[in-house]
Scaffold this active site. Structure first.
Site, mmCIF file in Angstrom:
data_model
loop_
_atom_site.group_PDB
_atom_site.id
_atom_site.type_symbol
_atom_site.label_atom_id
_atom_site.label_comp_id
_atom_site.label_asym_id
_atom_site.label_seq_id
_atom_site.Cartn_x
_atom_site.Cartn_y
_atom_site.Cartn_z
ATOM 1 N N HIS A 80 -1.844 -2.525 -9.060
ATOM 2 C CA HIS A 80 -2.692 -1.562 -9.760
ATOM 3 C C HIS A 80 -1.869 -0.457 -10.412
ATOM 4 O O HIS A 80 -2.234 0.063 -11.460
ATOM 5 C CB HIS A 80 -3.712 -0.974 -8.788
ATOM 6 C CG HIS A 80 -4.873 -0.318 -9.453
ATOM 7 N ND1 HIS A 80 -5.660 -0.957 -10.383
ATOM 8 C CD2 HIS A 80 -5.389 0.936 -9.334
ATOM 9 C CE1 HIS A 80 -6.614 -0.138 -10.802
ATOM 10 N NE2 HIS A 80 -6.464 1.017 -10.190
ATOM 11 N N GLU A 116 -8.323 1.051 1.523
ATOM 12 C CA GLU A 116 -8.421 1.626 0.181
ATOM 13 C C GLU A 116 -9.507 2.689 0.084
ATOM 14 O O GLU A 116 -9.283 3.774 -0.452
ATOM 15 C CB GLU A 116 -8.705 0.508 -0.834
ATOM 16 C CG GLU A 116 -9.008 0.983 -2.245
ATOM 17 C CD GLU A 116 -7.797 1.513 -2.980
ATOM 18 O OE1 GLU A 116 -7.967 2.312 -3.916
ATOM 19 O OE2 GLU A 116 -6.667 1.125 -2.613
ATOM 20 N N GLU A 117 -10.697 2.400 0.601
ATOM 21 C CA GLU A 117 -11.857 3.229 0.289
ATOM 22 C C GLU A 117 -12.256 4.217 1.385
ATOM 23 O O GLU A 117 -12.918 5.206 1.099
ATOM 24 C CB GLU A 117 -13.067 2.335 -0.035
ATOM 25 C CG GLU A 117 -12.813 1.307 -1.131
ATOM 26 C CD GLU A 117 -12.447 1.920 -2.484
ATOM 27 O OE1 GLU A 117 -12.308 3.149 -2.567
ATOM 28 O OE2 GLU A 117 -12.291 1.161 -3.450
ATOM 29 N N SER A 127 -7.571 2.425 -14.712
ATOM 30 C CA SER A 127 -8.467 2.193 -13.580
ATOM 31 C C SER A 127 -9.866 2.696 -13.947
ATOM 32 O O SER A 127 -10.491 2.166 -14.867
ATOM 33 C CB SER A 127 -7.920 2.871 -12.325
ATOM 34 O OG SER A 127 -8.639 2.481 -11.180
ATOM 35 N N ASP A 159 -2.817 -7.316 -9.411
ATOM 36 C CA ASP A 159 -3.638 -6.149 -9.066
ATOM 37 C C ASP A 159 -4.642 -6.530 -7.980
ATOM 38 O O ASP A 159 -5.569 -7.305 -8.219
ATOM 39 C CB ASP A 159 -4.363 -5.652 -10.319
ATOM 40 C CG ASP A 159 -5.007 -4.286 -10.127
ATOM 41 O OD1 ASP A 159 -5.305 -3.917 -8.976
ATOM 42 O OD2 ASP A 159 -5.227 -3.591 -11.137
#
Length: 742
Positions: A709, A199-200, A602, A677
């Site tokens: 999400h 994800e990051e 978000s 999520d």
């Protein structure tokens, strides 16, 4: 484990010539009314060639084209301009890119090194497509899902991740060889990142292993998540809910232990790279030298203030530092670098406050700055040693520069950059490999879908990629206008607005503001967007609302120095921009300042909650979707990058979290969250709702089972129906206030 290769599938091949300057045409039905139905049945969205992938020599382009209810992979011969369908997708479906960290590339298929075949992942299995013959061979038929398949450099083998271990497929014999054997999907993962890296650090690309140039070795990640906390994601639609336990490190907790190893296929032994004695680091990027003599690893400290490019020996694992990038606040990780065949390195840096490209020698010495655009480099598209050309995308200086993108060419030897695009709006490039000189030029602006064409090195259009206009013409939709508004301390903030198309001079209209916020964020763009969210905003304008967005002083528009304004404290800078937006709107004679709503998802959901709890009474109503309510609930990499470790910034975390001020809510709120999520966990909204309940504060909520999400399927439409109803009740255009202005 040894397995055989299964059946061969015959494909129907269709030859199609796509003349230059034309697109496939078909008789269009009468335009429907612009409604939610039109948004979700596709009437307002154009169809275009998607998932383009260049062949290794850059002379062929594969893409997916949808015709009616069917779709297929097409291959375009660029020189002749002829395209043909080579793989009818039929009942197959692509894996959703953001479903989980076990994804392959966004395209879902790739070229063989010789340009004669395509490797495609459909459903859970792999297929090898012979482009010339129009046949496909099924390579795998397993209950387990294959992830991230990649050809060996000579095209005779395919590596793939199955059950969190690396597996090697021999294409001639059909046999398989397991390369690692301790992956379990919970604690240990080989060749595939865990959630927080996916994800990051990798932008939702499941990249976790890399072939050596000669094909004799594979560098790969090994993740040990044993010390990472687990979050329960429950499927509530069952008598006894099924629970999936997700390894998810929240801010301040332990991260996975990550190693990079080099596995030799001849003997099966792994050499672990010596990337440092500290385990609490991030190994963010991995690349091979062109001659296979070195593996490059980008090492980022946990504070993310120091990024180092390491050069490691694949034989003994020893590493040395070539380049070090440091910032007082944080270093933004980037894909905009290139290790050239001769060992020189094109490297991005924000040392000036704006991202520019620099050239380094093989031993890490700075040679020269390569770009000096007025704003910043947005992305590096290619660096070609043979031609000496660098193609990159960039944007201009504030206040509105970042709303647009332009494609440039410059030289590895330095000099002035040349613009390859002339149209205002949003220009993007996808440059072919192999030195062919071809590149895809995509263009649009906020009110026109634009086009995608293939150009040659001289910029001449060679062929237009197929497209089909939306049933509802873009010019029949309400239009965006870009502007600047007065901001904090005399600044000018970028903004955009849609006015109701039937606006009357003597009426005031309610407003819906949409925002996101956060470091380096951006919602003000001069680019066509036909997502449900973007089309819904135009729908609400048609229904009698002013639609408005403004970006803050920490957004992309203001470069790295702007982003740094948000270091260790979220909410204040973002709120100041939204309040400036309200002040501007209140000055307009056609706006009803008592009926202004705001919403976001978000990060935008977080900023919506922060705005309402720190400026009660400014907005009449708001929708907060998938919000972070407590910053300590979010993951280590993203949150600590900007806020530092919670132990070093307890006050910043407390004061930035909307949960802290939940009892200050005075305005109408709809809070929305998907119960599945895995990015912003639903406990954020649950905790916020619990505090509102304890304080006796009314609210509305919508929790969606099985939704992650980003919502999909019927739930997505239901969400927009719910938001429409909410804003209609809170800000109804039927209750417009007559203006005293002429």
């Amino acid at each position: 484990m040894i397995r055989g290769v299964t059946a061969t599938v015959c494909l129907f091949v269709i030859l199609v010539a796509t003349p230059r300057g034309t697109a496939r045409q078909q008789e269009q039905p009468a335009p429907p009314t612009f409604t939610l139905d039109a948004i979700f049945d596709g009437a307002a969205a154009a169809t275009s060639a998607s998932r383009p992938v260049w062949s290794p020599d850059g002379t062929q382009l594969a893409y997916v084209w949808e015709e009616g209810d069917s779709s297929a992979i097409w291959v375009l011969d660029v020189e002749s301009g002829k395209a043909r369908s080579v793989f009818g997708l039929g009942d197959f479906s692509w894996a959703e890119r953001d479903a989980d960290p076990t994804q392959i590339s966004e395209a879902g298929y790739q070229w063989a090194p010789d340009g004669q075949a395509l490797l495609a992942q459909l459903e859970t299995d792999l297929y090898l497509i012979d482009v010339a013959a129009g046949t496909a061979r099924r390579l795998t038929e397993t209950a387990e899902r294959e992830s991230d398949p990649r050809f060996s450099p000579d095209g005779t083998q395919v590596a793939v991740v199955r059950d969190f271990d690396l597996v090697l497929l021999d294409l001639e014999s059909g046999t398989e060889r397991v390369l690692t054997d301790d992956g379990d999907g919970d604690r240990i993962r080989n060749g595939i990142p865990d959630w927080v890296y996916w994800e990051e650090l990798w932008g939702r690309e499941g990249r976790g292993y890399w072939w050596s140039p000669e094909g004799g070795s594979i560098a790969y990640y090994r993740f040990d998540d044993s010390d990472v906390g687990r979050y329960p994601l429950a499927n509530q639609v069952a008598p006894y809910p099924d629970v999936t336990w997700q390894r998810y490190p929240t801010a301040g907790t332990k991260n996975p232990t990550v190693q990079v190893g080099v596995l030799r296929l001849a003997g099966g032994a792994t050499t672990w790279l010596q990337t440092g004695s500290r385990s609490d680091i991030y190994l963010a990027r991995v690349d091979w030298a062109e001659d296979g003599s070195a593996v490059y690893v980008q090492r980022l400290n946990r504070d993310q203030t120091r990024l180092e490019l390491l050069q490691c020996d694949p034989e003994d694992g020893r590493c040395k530092t070539l380049i070090t990038e440091e910032q007082r606040t944080w270093v933004n990780l980037s894909d905009d670098y290139e290790i050239l065949d001769d060992g020189r390195i094109v490297w991005p840096s924000e040392r000036s406050g704006w991202k520019q490209l620099y050239l380094y020698s093989p031993d890490g010495a700075l040679i020269r700055q390569l770009t000096r655009v007025p704003g910043a480099v947005a992305s590096l598209e290619s660096a070609d040693e043979k031609s000496g050309d660098i193609i990159f995308t960039a944007f201009g200086a504030p206040p509105l520069g970042a709303a647009r993108r332009e494609v440039y060419r410059t030289s590895l030897e330095g000099g002035e950059a040349e613009s390859l695009t002339t149209a205002d709006g949003w220009n993007v490039a996808d440059v072919a490999p192999g030195g062919s000189g071809y590149w895809i030029h995509g263009w649009s602006d906020a009110n026109r879908p634009g086009e995608s064409v293939v150009r040659n090195a001289d910029g001449k259009v060679v062929v237009e990629l197929p497209s089909k206009a939306a049933t509802i013409a873009p010019e029949d939709l309400p239009a965006w206008e870009l502007l600047t508004i007065p901001g904090p301390n005399g600044s000018k903030l970028p903004a955009r607005m849609i006015r109701p198309p039937d606006q009357k001079a003597n009426e005031r209209y309610p407003v819906i503001m949409y925002h996101y916020g956060g470091p380096g964020s951006q919602v003000v763009v001069d680019r066509w967007e036909d997502s449900p969210r973007s089309l819904w905003l135009k729908l609400m304008a048609q229904r009698g609302y002013v639609v408005f967005s403004v970006d803050n002083l920490g957004s992309t528009f203001f470069g790295k120095r702007g982003e740094d304004r948000l270091h260790r404290r979220f909410g204040e800078v973002e709120l100041a921009a939204q309040r400036a937006g309200v002040d501007y709107l209140s000055s307009l004679p056609f706006v009803d300042a008592k009926r202004i709503g705001i919403w976001g998802w978000s990060g935008g959901g977080f900023n919506t909650l922060y705005s309402l709890t720190h400026a009660p009474g400014v907005w009449r109503a708001a929708v907060a979707g998938a919000p972070v309510a407590d910053l300590t609930f979010y993951d280590t990499i993203w949150m600590e990058r900007y806020m530092d470790h919670p132990a070093d910034n307890a006050e910043g975390y407390r004061d930035s979290s909307p949960l802290t001020a939940a009892d200050k809510l005075r305005d109408r709120l709809l809070i929305v969250h998907g119960l599945a999520d895995d990015n912003v966990h639903p406990n954020n909204s649950v905790a916020f709702v619990a505090k509102l309940t304890d304080a006796g504060i009314p609210f509305e909520s919508a929790f969606y089972p099985k939704q992650k999400h980003g919502f999909r399927g019927p739930a997505e439409r239901h969400l927009y129906e719910r938001m429409t109803d909410f804003f209609e009740r809170a800000l109804s255009p039927e209750q417009r206030v007559k203006s005293s202005h002429p």
